[in-house]
Design a protein around this motif. Sequence first.
Motif, short mmCIF file in Angstrom:
data_model
loop_
_atom_site.label_atom_id
_atom_site.label_comp_id
_atom_site.label_asym_id
_atom_site.label_seq_id
_atom_site.Cartn_x
_atom_site.Cartn_y
_atom_site.Cartn_z
N THR A 129 -63.37 0.63 -43.05
CA THR A 129 -62.93 0.03 -41.87
C THR A 129 -64.10 -0.70 -41.20
OG1 THR A 129 -61.37 2.05 -41.68
CG2 THR A 129 -61.61 0.83 -39.78
N ASP A 143 -55.16 16.01 -39.41
CA ASP A 143 -54.87 15.10 -40.60
C ASP A 143 -55.65 13.90 -40.85
OD1 ASP A 143 -52.94 16.97 -40.89
OD2 ASP A 143 -51.49 16.20 -39.80
N SER A 159 -68.50 -1.66 -43.00
CA SER A 159 -67.34 -0.93 -42.91
C SER A 159 -67.78 0.69 -42.77
CB SER A 159 -66.48 -1.25 -44.19
OG SER A 159 -67.15 -0.81 -45.13
N ARG A 160 -66.90 1.25 -42.40
CA ARG A 160 -67.03 2.89 -42.33
C ARG A 160 -66.00 3.64 -43.17
NH1 ARG A 160 -68.85 6.05 -36.85
NH2 ARG A 160 -69.01 8.11 -37.70
N ILE A 161 -66.47 4.37 -44.13
CA ILE A 161 -65.62 4.89 -45.01
C ILE A 161 -65.51 6.52 -44.49
CG2 ILE A 161 -64.69 5.81 -47.02
CD1 ILE A 161 -66.61 3.13 -48.06
N ALA A 162 -64.43 6.76 -43.67
CA ALA A 162 -64.58 8.22 -43.06
C ALA A 162 -63.04 8.67 -42.99
CB ALA A 162 -65.16 8.37 -41.90
N PRO A 163 -62.55 9.78 -43.06
CA PRO A 163 -61.19 10.30 -42.84
C PRO A 163 -61.14 10.78 -41.50
CG PRO A 163 -62.87 12.12 -43.69
CD PRO A 163 -63.49 11.08 -43.80
N PHE A 164 -60.67 9.63 -40.84
CA PHE A 164 -60.54 9.74 -39.35
C PHE A 164 -59.03 10.34 -39.28
CE2 PHE A 164 -63.25 6.26 -39.23
CZ PHE A 164 -64.22 6.48 -38.46
N GLY A 165 -58.89 10.99 -38.11
CA GLY A 165 -57.66 11.51 -37.49
C GLY A 165 -57.46 11.42 -36.08
N LEU A 166 -56.24 11.38 -35.64
CA LEU A 166 -56.06 10.79 -34.46
C LEU A 166 -55.14 12.25 -33.44
CD1 LEU A 166 -54.34 7.36 -34.59
CD2 LEU A 166 -56.66 8.02 -34.04
N ILE A 167 -55.75 12.40 -32.44
CA ILE A 167 -55.12 13.40 -31.52
C ILE A 167 -54.54 12.60 -30.41
CG2 ILE A 167 -55.50 15.37 -30.17
CD1 ILE A 167 -57.84 16.28 -31.83
N PRO A 168 -53.15 12.71 -30.16
CA PRO A 168 -52.61 11.77 -28.93
C PRO A 168 -53.05 12.76 -27.60
CG PRO A 168 -51.06 12.33 -30.59
CD PRO A 168 -52.06 13.05 -31.09
N ALA A 194 -61.74 18.58 -28.28
CA ALA A 194 -60.77 18.25 -29.57
C ALA A 194 -60.38 19.11 -30.23
CB ALA A 194 -61.77 17.17 -30.31
#
Lengths: 149, 150
Positions: free
Chosen positions: A43, A60, B32-41, B117
């Motif tokens: 990204t 997740d 670029s950044r390769i990381a397993p991002f997640g989202l918290i609404p 978080a």
Amino acid sequence: MIARRFAARKKLRPARRRPRTDPAMPTINIVFLLLLFFLLAGTLTAPGESEIDPARVGADAGERLPRPLLAITEDGTLSLDGRRIARAELAKAVADLAAPDGDETPVLYVLAARDLSGSVLVQILGEASAAGAATSLVVLNADGGQASP
Amino acid sequence: MRRVRARTRRRFVLTPLVDVIFLLVIFFALSSRIAPFGLIPVSGQGRAVAGAEGSETASRTVAPADETLVVLRGRARLGAQVYALDALRPAAVRLREGGARSVLLLTARSARTEDVAKALDALRRAGVANVRLISAPADTAGTRGGAGPR
């Protein structure tokens, strides 16, 4: 019989020499694979964003770094999509994110340093919400990409 | 009389192509950044709602909630019980099963973003739909509702 065979053999064309493949081809193949990997898995980040270490939770995984992205460093410095903004400009910047027709609520993604004060984070989230944006906190999966149940 | 030119076969030159691809690889590798991002609404319909108590933009009145969760550094206090943040989820499940529909998440001064978080993630995974996020004003921290954030 043998003479006939010998005569038939004489009619055969000499084997054509195949052109040699370029010795750089394996290297090019690997570089192509690297290019594909970075295109699919990476990204793009602005320089300041890559220095931020986000909170690690068992969220997740699988999201790419979304936009518009509000990056908050440990000392509370804000940058929106790589452009540094002052805290006082946040409300205006969020208002500018709204679509011209104003039908949809803009979503602001917040990438905050894990050691940022929680109170500062909540205040910034509150200011963004008050300016009319839905907010979402970007975190890093603590399990290294495995979605926890 | 026309002279027939001998057709010279040009060789495909790969070097410029390889140069460009190398440059692209270097660009993507660095930017670029390769990381397993997640989202918290954090705000929206049926999700956690952020409110900055004490900030200029937020209201100073806070609507009551079924439970108040105080987030400290590495810990969370729910009523009289103090939990490590990693063990908060079972407590949040019990909370939801006990009928709590809304939780007020109060961040103490010692709490960091990671603590907030983790608490939000635990509540979300426990199925607590309505979480309101507030931070105590610096001058009155520790006095609101008997929950003393430290």
